[in-house]
Design an enzyme around this catalytic site. Structure first.
Site, PDB file in Angstrom:
ATOM      1  N   ARG A 112       0.841  -1.424   0.013  1.00 55.79           N
ATOM      2  CA  ARG A 112       0.273   0.106   0.040  1.00 55.79           C
ATOM      3  C   ARG A 112       0.986   1.158  -0.205  1.00 55.79           C
ATOM      4  O   ARG A 112       1.573   1.540   0.967  1.00 55.79           O
ATOM      5  CB  ARG A 112      -0.945  -0.314   1.225  1.00 55.79           C
ATOM      6  CG  ARG A 112      -1.579   0.907   1.678  1.00 55.79           C
ATOM      7  CD  ARG A 112      -2.755   1.333   2.328  1.00 55.79           C
ATOM      8  NE  ARG A 112      -3.778   0.788   1.888  1.00 55.79           N
ATOM      9  CZ  ARG A 112      -4.886   1.148   2.165  1.00 55.79           C
ATOM     10  NH1 ARG A 112      -4.605   1.918   3.782  1.00 55.79           N
ATOM     11  NH2 ARG A 112      -6.013   0.242   2.098  1.00 55.79           N
ATOM     12  N   GLN A 142     -10.195  -3.932  -2.758  1.00 54.23           N
ATOM     13  CA  GLN A 142     -11.401  -3.238  -2.365  1.00 54.23           C
ATOM     14  C   GLN A 142     -12.819  -3.330  -3.429  1.00 54.23           C
ATOM     15  O   GLN A 142     -13.272  -4.404  -3.033  1.00 54.23           O
ATOM     16  CB  GLN A 142     -10.982  -2.040  -1.736  1.00 54.23           C
ATOM     17  CG  GLN A 142     -12.353  -1.307  -1.471  1.00 54.23           C
ATOM     18  CD  GLN A 142     -12.866  -1.522  -0.039  1.00 54.23           C
ATOM     19  OE1 GLN A 142     -12.340  -1.337   1.059  1.00 54.23           O
ATOM     20  NE2 GLN A 142     -14.254  -2.370  -0.271  1.00 54.23           N
ATOM     21  N   ARG A 302     -13.692  -8.275   2.902  1.00 54.76           N
ATOM     22  CA  ARG A 302     -12.491  -8.116   1.948  1.00 54.76           C
ATOM     23  C   ARG A 302     -11.343  -8.877   2.831  1.00 54.76           C
ATOM     24  O   ARG A 302     -10.274  -9.903   2.058  1.00 54.76           O
ATOM     25  CB  ARG A 302     -11.570  -6.947   3.182  1.00 54.76           C
ATOM     26  CG  ARG A 302     -12.257  -5.561   2.601  1.00 54.76           C
ATOM     27  CD  ARG A 302     -11.843  -5.329   0.748  1.00 54.76           C
ATOM     28  NE  ARG A 302     -10.038  -5.548   0.757  1.00 54.76           N
ATOM     29  CZ  ARG A 302      -9.391  -4.464   1.237  1.00 54.76           C
ATOM     30  NH1 ARG A 302      -9.634  -3.433   1.946  1.00 54.76           N
ATOM     31  NH2 ARG A 302      -8.289  -3.774   1.068  1.00 54.76           N
TER      32      ARG A 302
HETATM   33  N1  NVA Z   1      -9.812   6.725  -1.208  1.00 56.05           N
HETATM   34  C1  NVA Z   1      -8.918   6.816  -0.289  1.00 56.05           C
HETATM   35  C2  NVA Z   1      -9.417   4.921   0.318  1.00 56.05           C
HETATM   36  C3  NVA Z   1      -9.188   4.221   1.414  1.00 56.05           C
HETATM   37  C4  NVA Z   1      -9.788   2.816   1.189  1.00 56.05           C
HETATM   38  C5  NVA Z   1      -7.969   6.811  -0.462  1.00 56.05           C
HETATM   39  O1  NVA Z   1      -7.113   6.917  -0.955  1.00 56.05           O
HETATM   40  O2  NVA Z   1      -7.951   7.292   1.486  1.00 56.05           O
HETATM   41  N1   CP Z   2     -11.193   0.443   2.753  1.00 58.25           N
HETATM   42  C1   CP Z   2      -9.918   0.272   2.956  1.00 58.25           C
HETATM   43  O1   CP Z   2      -9.086  -0.336   2.297  1.00 58.25           O
HETATM   44  O2   CP Z   2      -9.630   0.579   4.429  1.00 58.25           O
HETATM   45  P1   CP Z   2      -8.667   0.547   5.649  1.00 58.25           P
HETATM   46  O3   CP Z   2      -7.621   1.928   4.268  1.00 58.25           O
HETATM   47  O4   CP Z   2      -8.461   0.706   6.071  1.00 58.25           O
HETATM   48  O5   CP Z   2      -7.398  -0.494   5.030  1.00 58.25           O
END
Ligand code: NVA
Ligand code: CP
Length: 314
Positions: A112, A142, A302
């Site tokens: 991530r 997601q 998830r």
């Molecule tokens: N668009 C949001 C999604 C979080 C799961 C972000 O990137 O912060």
């Molecule tokens: N929706 C999602 O990816 O949540 P987190 O940011 O908590 O991992």
């Protein structure tokens, strides 16, 4: 324990829906649902006994971290949380050197981070599967879990209208547009200046053409919501955009899922949100906690979908 048809998947990356055919994407969902049913029935499924997943995080996470870590454990393997603040990548070691080192010790890497290009580079140098756990551009795990949720609640995916209200240029909007690969009719309702990237729209249009879906981009949220089977929203300012938060609060005013939006949608619509939510901004408490919302089932899925992805790839 369900026998998995892993041959076609083993060793592949999961970076966006572009990497997989419609049939392959549907199989991930089928496996996710089977693993969910086995988990609920107390049937163990150690498909990844003795295997290890490295998880690189440059951004915060609740659902992604927990689903991959717990999922790996439930599959009989082990997961390693590697914060960018602690590993040498955060001090300037190259992506390539990190990739080549990790590939000799772990069986898969989930990452991530901000830059999608960094994930592409990691995948290029890794000899083990790389899974995209969110970049600024895409959040494919997601959306795969979301489509599993849609299938559970609606009994089908193809032909349904899904409307995303919010930042059309963010990772969620981009990845949701690729639900056209499964024949969905995807509408994005965003304020001017916050539309999806043209190349993502063009790819989604090609998927829609091939699979009987459609792509619609509008700026009026109620027009976008009209007749929708699935309503979707996400925060107005994604991770990394904290400095723009005040401007975005002004620009996104009205781009909210609330009682009015529900009235415009199909009477039996479901409401999804990837979470975390900013209650009172992109969605009201009334909707998030109301009868149309399935966001916590969505969050749970998830876990099941990450397990399907890992079990097939690793
Ligand atoms: N668009 C949001 C999604 C979080 C799961 C972000 O990137 O912060
Ligand atoms: N929706 C999602 O990816 O949540 P987190 O940011 O908590 O991992």
């Amino acid at each position: 324990m369900k026998t998995l048809d892993q041959a076609k998947y083993q060793g592949r990356d999961f970076l966006t829906f572009q990497d997989y055919t419609q049939e392959e994407l549907l199989y991930f969902i089928e496996v996710g649902r089977a693993l969910k049913a086995e988990k609920k029935a107390g049937i163990p499924h150690p498909h990844l006994a003795g295997k290890t997943l490295g998880m690189i995080f440059t951004k915060s996470s609740t659902r992604t971290r927990v689903s991959f870590e717990v999922g790996m454990w439930q599959l009989g393997g082990h997961a390693l949380f590697l914060s960018n603040r602690d590993i040498q990548l955060g001090r300037g070691e190259t992506v390539g050197d990190t990739a080549r080192t990790l590939s000799r010790m772990v069986d898969g890497v989930m990452i991530r981070t901000y830059s999608h290009d960094e994930v592409l580079e990691l995948a290029e140098y890794c000899s083990v599967p790389v899974i995209n756990g969110l970049t600024d551009l895409h959040h494919p795990c997601q959306v795969l879990g979301d489509l599993m949720t849609v299938q559970e609640y609606k009994g089908r995916i193809a032909g349904l209208k899904m409307t995303f209200i919010g930042d059309g240029g963010n990772n969620m909007a981009h990845s949701l547009l690729y639900a056209t690969k499964l024949g969905m009719r995807v509408t994005i309702a965003s304020p001017p200046g916050y539309q999806p990237l043209a190349e993502v729209v063009a790819t989604a249009e090609a998927y829609a053409e091939e699979n009987g879906g459609s792509v619609t981009i509008v700026d009026d949220p109620l027009e976008g919501a009209a007749g929708a089977d699935v309503l979707y929203t996400d925060v107005w300012a994604s991770m990394g955009m904290e400095e723009e938060a005040a401007k975005r609060q002004r620009d996104f005013a009205g781009y909210q899922i609330n009682g009015e939006t529900l009235k415009a949608a199909a009477p039996d619509s479901i409401v999804l949100h990837c979470l975390p939510a900013h209650r009172g901004e992109e969605i009201t408490d009334e909707v998030l906690d109301g009868p149309h919302s399935v966001v916590f089932e969505e969050a749970e899925n998830r876990l099941h979908i990450e397990k399907a992805i890992m079990a097939l790839l690793m």
